[in-house]
Scaffold this active site. Structure first.
Site, mmCIF file in Angstrom:
data_model
loop_
_atom_site.group_PDB
_atom_site.id
_atom_site.type_symbol
_atom_site.label_atom_id
_atom_site.label_comp_id
_atom_site.label_asym_id
_atom_site.label_seq_id
_atom_site.Cartn_x
_atom_site.Cartn_y
_atom_site.Cartn_z
ATOM 1 N N HIS B 30 0.821 -1.224 0.000
ATOM 2 C CA HIS B 30 0.000 0.000 0.000
ATOM 3 C C HIS B 30 0.848 1.265 0.000
ATOM 4 O O HIS B 30 0.414 2.313 -0.472
ATOM 5 C CB HIS B 30 -0.966 -0.005 1.197
ATOM 6 C CG HIS B 30 -0.264 0.044 2.520
ATOM 7 N ND1 HIS B 30 -0.096 1.211 3.210
ATOM 8 C CD2 HIS B 30 0.328 -0.919 3.262
ATOM 9 C CE1 HIS B 30 0.555 0.954 4.339
ATOM 10 N NE2 HIS B 30 0.823 -0.322 4.384
ATOM 11 N N ASP B 33 1.344 2.901 -3.299
ATOM 12 C CA ASP B 33 0.215 3.649 -3.850
ATOM 13 C C ASP B 33 -0.080 4.908 -3.040
ATOM 14 O O ASP B 33 -0.856 5.753 -3.440
ATOM 15 C CB ASP B 33 -1.055 2.776 -3.844
ATOM 16 C CG ASP B 33 -0.893 1.580 -4.768
ATOM 17 O OD1 ASP B 33 -0.302 1.764 -5.851
ATOM 18 O OD2 ASP B 33 -1.317 0.474 -4.399
ATOM 19 N N HIS B 34 0.506 4.987 -1.874
ATOM 20 C CA HIS B 34 0.195 6.091 -0.953
ATOM 21 C C HIS B 34 1.485 6.785 -0.557
ATOM 22 O O HIS B 34 2.040 6.487 0.521
ATOM 23 C CB HIS B 34 -0.518 5.534 0.293
ATOM 24 C CG HIS B 34 -1.141 6.595 1.148
ATOM 25 N ND1 HIS B 34 -0.451 7.267 2.119
ATOM 26 C CD2 HIS B 34 -2.386 7.105 1.157
ATOM 27 C CE1 HIS B 34 -1.248 8.138 2.711
ATOM 28 N NE2 HIS B 34 -2.422 8.057 2.153
ATOM 29 N N PHE B 35 2.128 7.617 -1.446
ATOM 30 C CA PHE B 35 1.522 8.042 -2.709
ATOM 31 C C PHE B 35 2.464 7.690 -3.861
ATOM 32 O O PHE B 35 3.686 7.799 -3.700
ATOM 33 C CB PHE B 35 1.300 9.555 -2.685
ATOM 34 C CG PHE B 35 0.310 9.988 -1.647
ATOM 35 C CD1 PHE B 35 -1.050 9.987 -1.914
ATOM 36 C CD2 PHE B 35 0.732 10.399 -0.379
ATOM 37 C CE1 PHE B 35 -1.967 10.424 -0.970
ATOM 38 C CE2 PHE B 35 -0.190 10.816 0.564
ATOM 39 C CZ PHE B 35 -1.546 10.827 0.266
ATOM 40 N N ILE B 46 4.038 7.082 2.533
ATOM 41 C CA ILE B 46 3.651 7.566 3.862
ATOM 42 C C ILE B 46 2.616 6.612 4.436
ATOM 43 O O ILE B 46 1.687 6.200 3.734
ATOM 44 C CB ILE B 46 3.021 8.985 3.759
ATOM 45 C CG1 ILE B 46 4.073 9.998 3.306
ATOM 46 C CG2 ILE B 46 2.402 9.418 5.078
ATOM 47 C CD1 ILE B 46 3.466 11.321 2.909
#
Lengths: 128, 171
Positions: B30, B33-35, B46
């Protein structure tokens, strides 16, 4: 503790629990209709009143519980006279006089006013 | 399989407090994707604030569940407050301290502190957040709605975490 002091602390509880502004909380304000409280907020309000005033609140002592599941208390979407009598006995801090005129279950939340919470606290403190 | 957002429970003082940690790793999908990178900047991994709240909820949930012998189905009912003052990035460790403020048959309230331990800066951890949560014992609060009899909240994932933390999980 004076009624004014109780109101002040109840208002603090509601501002904290519901994220509303102080001036939105008046004695006749309803918790659900005016302040947007949802069912889970009632549990939170109960917890915060316990913390603010230092007493314990029993289950179904502050808000009605289980009324809608009892066929003797609710028929065709309306609270029966027996149901109203039971709520009046168990929850004397609520004023059911207006609700009784059109006792639709969906409208029962209109009795949950800020003033009724203050009355509840007054009764609890007087018994302590 | 429950997605766990804490790695180990460090301390469990019954009905009082629970302390846990979460190591943030760049191996976690994740974070890519973040970010993700966009036209204006490179990738910026983050730890999502929502998952920090979930980490505190799992820590507080263990504290509340333990207080009831893990018999009650403890669900997060309300996020009362979330304050986070800085970001947590891969390599950081988050430490969650959940303190029980109220417990009764209907549910419980927990007040939580989030601290960040940066391995590049040895010394005291830095407090980066405060999270207040309310939990409901759903069998007591859902107006007669019936849930499965087995405790689907404290599933095998939780028991594995407790066991690996040296806490009895024979419920």
């Amino acid at each position: 503790m004076t009624r004014e002091e109780i109101f002040g602390k109840v208002r603090e509880v509601l501002v904290d629990a519901l994220g509303v502004d102080e001036d939105e909380v008046q004695p006749t304000t309803t918790l659900t209709g005016d302040l947007g409280a949802e069912s889970i907020d009632f549990l939170d309000i109960g917890f915060k009143l316990e913390q603010a005033f230092g007493f314990k609140i029993g289950q179904a002592e502050l808000f009605p519980q289980g009324v809608s599941q009892d066929p003797e208390y609710v028929k065709d979407g309306k609270v029966t006279p027996k149901g109203i009598a039971a709520m009046k006995e168990k929850l004397p801090h609520f004023d059911f006089s207006e609700f009784e005129k059109d006792p639709q279950l969906a409208k029962v939340a209109q009795v949950f006013t800020v003033d009724s919470l203050c009355r509840f606290v007054e009764r609890k403190l007087s018994k302590a | 399989m429950r997605w766990m957002w804490i790695d180990r429970v460090l301390e469990l003082t019954p009905r009082s407090r629970c302390v846990s940690i979460k190591h943030i790793s760049l191996a976690e999908d994740h974070l890519h994707d973040h970010f993700a990178a966009d036209a204006s900047r490179p990738p910026m991994p983050i730890m999502p604030a929502s998952l920090i709240v979930e980490g505190m909820a799992q820590t507080g949930g263990i504290l509340v569940g333990h207080a009831g012998g893990f018999k009650e189905k403890v669900v997060l009912a309300k996020v009362g407050k979330v304050e986070l003052s800085r970001e947590a990035i891969p390599g950081d460790t988050l430490r969650y301290t959940a303190t029980m403020t109220l417990f009764d048959a209907a549910g419980a309230s927990v007040s939580g502190i989030v601290e960040l331990l940066d391995p590049a800066k040895p010394g005291s951890p830095e407090q980066i957040g405060a999270i207040d949560l309310m939990f409901s014992h759903i069998d007591q609060n859902m107006s007669g709605i019936e849930f499965p009899s087995h405790n689907f909240v404290f599933s095998e994932s939780f028991r594995t975490l407790l066991r690996s933390s040296g806490i009895a999980a024979d419920f």
